[in-house]
Design a protein around this motif. Structure first.
Motif, PDB file in Angstrom:
ATOM      1  N   SER A 240       0.725  -1.247   0.034  1.00 27.77           N
ATOM      2  CA  SER A 240       0.077  -0.180   0.121  1.00 27.77           C
ATOM      3  C   SER A 240       0.675   1.328   0.128  1.00 27.77           C
ATOM      4  N   ALA A 241       2.157   0.958   0.358  1.00 26.16           N
ATOM      5  CA  ALA A 241       3.044   2.373   0.239  1.00 26.16           C
ATOM      6  C   ALA A 241       2.959   3.167  -1.151  1.00 26.16           C
ATOM      7  N   PRO A 242       2.987   2.678  -2.211  1.00 27.58           N
ATOM      8  CA  PRO A 242       2.923   3.430  -3.287  1.00 27.58           C
ATOM      9  C   PRO A 242       1.756   4.003  -3.347  1.00 27.58           C
ATOM     10  N   GLY A 245       2.078   6.782  -0.008  1.00 28.81           N
ATOM     11  CA  GLY A 245       3.457   7.528  -0.136  1.00 28.81           C
ATOM     12  C   GLY A 245       4.474   6.951   1.009  1.00 28.81           C
ATOM     13  N   TRP A 246       5.649   6.670   0.319  1.00 25.12           N
ATOM     14  CA  TRP A 246       6.761   6.093   1.200  1.00 25.12           C
ATOM     15  C   TRP A 246       7.011   6.965   2.700  1.00 25.12           C
ATOM     16  N   GLY A 247       6.681   8.106   2.690  1.00 24.90           N
ATOM     17  CA  GLY A 247       7.024   9.004   3.699  1.00 24.90           C
ATOM     18  C   GLY A 247       5.830   9.358   4.393  1.00 24.90           C
ATOM     19  N   SER A 248       4.881   8.800   4.169  1.00 26.42           N
ATOM     20  CA  SER A 248       3.463   9.255   4.783  1.00 26.42           C
ATOM     21  C   SER A 248       3.288   8.733   6.402  1.00 26.42           C
ATOM     22  N   THR A 251       2.190   4.850   6.254  1.00 26.56           N
ATOM     23  CA  THR A 251       3.295   3.808   5.768  1.00 26.56           C
ATOM     24  C   THR A 251       4.322   3.864   6.942  1.00 26.56           C
ATOM     25  N   ILE A 252       4.814   4.922   7.394  1.00 28.04           N
ATOM     26  CA  ILE A 252       5.679   4.742   8.801  1.00 28.04           C
ATOM     27  C   ILE A 252       5.207   4.135   9.842  1.00 28.04           C
ATOM     28  N   ALA A 253       3.792   4.376  10.150  1.00 28.28           N
ATOM     29  CA  ALA A 253       3.181   3.719  11.213  1.00 28.28           C
ATOM     30  C   ALA A 253       3.035   2.287  11.018  1.00 28.28           C
TER      31      ALA A 253
END
Length: 509
Positions: A240-242, A245-248, A251-253
């Motif tokens: 789901s990162a694409p 967003g990889w820096g969202s 994604t981080i959580a």
């Protein structure tokens, strides 16, 4: 002199042709068919993506989920599936999961809602997460280690590779009729295999019974829960990162949460009496290196196939059938290698074949970087198609043999789950990064929309470069010198497909 003659006769006996009963051949056919179905499913749907996008009005990121949902279910539960097969009965797990696979295939071919279609793909992945390691461990516990098991595993894994490669052709034929047939075609085959499996798959002995006769008792419930939750969270975050967003924050959580759950799993496994996974298995034989090689092999190839399908149909305007015929040499090379894979492993050793196969794949990816918007098939595409076929035919069965050699029967499901998890998690990771690179390089149009071919090719090129880079990394892992391992003395055993005397230490050739 008598001792020497005895050893020579023993060696000669082991080099004679392996003879199986009709029941053994039927058992192998049942298991091989299921692995081929799993592989066919991924490839066929990949070919059908443009047609699905046209009918259901989905863009590149949404189409990725049709592939990734299967990988999500498959990759998150493979380790659990393999261990549950060891503990609860391989035959039972195999037949129940295959029945679920057939039902999900039927539903997937009938639905019109994209969300429900993706959900059926997830369920099929969950089912395959139990059938694949169960089938693998049924082979390794019913065929003696050495030449007999090497031959069985070579045939088994070559069926998988053949299904993956020929799935492009079958998918093209099915898509020419309707993309729905790429789902429905698996249903009657799966049902037939369930019926044959009831007859030819031997009933298990006591679940979890170790090779030394010690009965493993108790179930690592919290280990199972944290493993499944952590893997599910990790693979979901990757695919789901694409879109997020990889820096969202999401994604981080997701990475933080899944890492914390997997860390809890690691702690649990070091403290329970009967752990779900014995981590020291990674130190045995070639298990760790085989798993890293599998990550590179499947991670690079699935991403390459994803882009290749879109390139040939969206950039070049080829029909699904035309694309399938163009890629047919890959499938034929892999399928025709089945009778010879075990002999090659015996003669050259699995490590050398893994190295050669990954080198062939790498060269195929690099050569494909030359393609443009008007390529010549014979000079620009066919060389890569042939190199990919050779690479898969050599590397895939060899990696699977390496991953299970020397592992006791009670942990064959675990070893099988590890190697197949590596393939699926590797595929999920590289595909997610590839999709992010493709989407970030330009705005992906809706499937079927008018596009500039040159611009779309440039949008896909970073993904092609990534596939080549991942293959290079796997090649370097396979080529790195390996320290000798200390093994228990054995007489006349086969290691890496070679007959070894007990006085010879295990070294990499």
């Amino acid at each position: 002199m008598t001792s020497t003659s005895t050893l020579e006769r023993s060696a000669g006996d082991r080099l004679t042709a392996v003879r199986w009963t009709r029941g053994q051949w039927m058992l192998l056919l049942v298991l091989c068919t299921v692995l081929a179905l799993d592989a066919l499913d991924v490839s066929m749907v990949g070919v059908a993506l443009p047609s699905i996008g046209n009918e259901l009005h989905l863009g590149t990121e949404s189409l990725q989920w049709i592939v990734s949902a299967y990988v999500l279910g498959y990759g998150s539960l493979l380790l659990l599936g393999g261990r549950m097969a060891d503990l609860l009965g391989r035959r039972r797990i195999f037949l129940i999961a295959l029945s679920v696979f057939a039902a999900a295939s039927l539903l997937g071919g009938l639905v019109d809602d994209p969300a429900l279609l993706i959900a059926t793909r997830f369920v099929k992945g969950l089912a395959a997460a139990f059938t694949a390691p169960a089938a693998f461990s049924i082979i390794t516990t019913n065929f003696a280690e050495g030449r007999e098991r090497n031959r069985a595993l070579s045939i088994f894994t070559t069926f998988g590779a053949s299904g993956f490669s020929l799935g492009l052709v079958v998918g093209g034929l099915m898509t020419a009729l309707s993309w729905r047939w790429t789902f429905l075609v698996s249903v009657p085959v799966a049902v037939a295999v369930v019926i044959l499996g009831l007859k030819y798959i031997p009933r298990d002995g006591a679940a979890g019974k170790a090779a030394d006769g010690e009965q493993e008792s108790g179930h690592d419930v919290w280990g199972a829960i944290t493993l499944a939750g952590g893997m599910l969270g990790l693979v979901y975050t990757l695919v789901s990162a694409p879109g997020n967003g990889w820096g969202s924050v999401a994604t981080i959580a997701g990475f933080v949460a899944s890492t914390a759950v997997l860390a809890a799993f690691a702690v649990i496994e070091t403290r329970v009496r009967h752990p779900l996974i014995r981590f020291s298995i990674l130190k045995e034989g070639w298990v760790a290196r085989a798993n890293l090689s599998a990550v590179g092999l499947f991670g690079s190839y699935l991403s390459f196939q994803f882009i290749l399908t879109l390139y040939l149909q969206s950039v070049l305007g080829w029909s699904p059938l035309g694309m399938a015929l163009a890629l047919l040499p890959t499938g034929l090379l892999v399928a025709s290698s089945a009778p010879f894979a075990d002999r090659l492993i015996e003669r050259f050793g699995a490590p050398r074949l893994i190295l050669t196969g990954l080198a062939s794949l790498t060269l195929g990816y690099v050569l494909f970087l030359r393609v443009g918007t008007s390529p010549n098939y014979v000079t620009d595409i066919l060389p890569s198609v042939l190199l990919l076929g050779v690479g898969f035919a050599l590397a895939f069965p060899s990696i699977n043999v390496q991953a299970t050699t020397g592992i006791r029967d009670a942990e064959q499901g675990l070893a099988a789950g590890l190697i197949q998890t590596s393939t699926q998690v590797g595929a999920a990771l590289v595909l997610a990064v590839t999709t992010a690179m493709v989407s970030g390089h330009g705005n992906a149009p809706e499937a079927g929309a008018a596009v500039d071919a040159a611009a779309m090719l440039e949008q896909y090129r970073p993904g092609l470069i990534l596939s080549a880079a991942v293959a290079v990394a796997a090649l370097l892992v396979a080529a790195t010198p390996k320290l000798p391992l200390r093994r228990r003395p054995q007489t006349g055993v086969e290691t890496d497909g070679r007959l070894q005397d007990s006085t010879v230490s295990l070294q990499e050739l």
